[in-house]
Design an enzyme around this catalytic site. Structure first.
Site, mmCIF file in Angstrom:
data_model
loop_
_atom_site.group_PDB
_atom_site.id
_atom_site.type_symbol
_atom_site.label_atom_id
_atom_site.label_comp_id
_atom_site.label_asym_id
_atom_site.label_seq_id
_atom_site.Cartn_x
_atom_site.Cartn_y
_atom_site.Cartn_z
ATOM 1 C CD GLN A 147 -2.840 1.184 2.426
ATOM 2 O OE1 GLN A 147 -2.685 0.394 3.350
ATOM 3 N NE2 GLN A 147 -3.819 2.071 2.397
ATOM 4 C CG HIS B 7 -6.650 2.863 -2.839
ATOM 5 N ND1 HIS B 7 -5.891 3.305 -1.773
ATOM 6 C CD2 HIS B 7 -5.831 2.055 -3.564
ATOM 7 C CE1 HIS B 7 -4.670 2.803 -1.860
ATOM 8 N NE2 HIS B 7 -4.609 2.033 -2.925
#
Ligand code: DGP
Length: 115
Positions: free
Chosen positions: A92, A98
């Protein structure tokens, strides 16, 4: 807040938007890993699913249903993959939750142990 996705939501950074309402945004990933690669983001900022409040939990269900409703418009009629990278070992890089939406091709399935 110095969050790139908050800036995209506010329109301070340009993006190729495909859907927007008061809770979420879908835009194209700037570094696509599939023929079609979108990001679905909640407008409320939080980094990972560990940090979700009750409203965030509702919004995630809403976002998943919206992705399903929009799949034809997004060119994903034949299937797609959703991925949420959580934390460092998952890679990430943007710390605003998201959902990667990938499709537009046969995606195969990776055996990550071979890396
Ligand atoms: P992740 O590794 O799960 O944190 O993915 C972050 C994704 O965000 C990555 O695929 C590239 C994308 N991205 C980063 N900066 C920008 C940007 O400024 N615009 C757009 N459209 N995508 C971005």
């Amino acid at each position: 807040m110095d969050c790139i996705f908050c800036k995209i939501i506010k329109g301070e950074i340009p993006s190729k938007k495909h859907y927007e309402d008061d809770r979420m945004l879908i835009f194209e990933d700037v570094s696509p890993k599939a023929n079609l690669h979108y990001l679905a983001v909640p407008k409320h900022h939080y980094a990972t699913i560990d940090n979700m409040n009750e409203q965030d939990q509702e919004d995630i269900g809403y976002i998943l249903k919206k992705i399903a409703d929009l799949k034809d418009m997004l060119g994903l009629t034949n299937g797609y993959r959703l991925t949420i990278n959580q934390g460092e070992s998952a890679g990430q890089t943007v710390h605003h939750l998201h959902i990667h939406i990938m499709g537009g091709q046969n995606l195969g399935w990776t055996d990550f142990r071979k890396q």
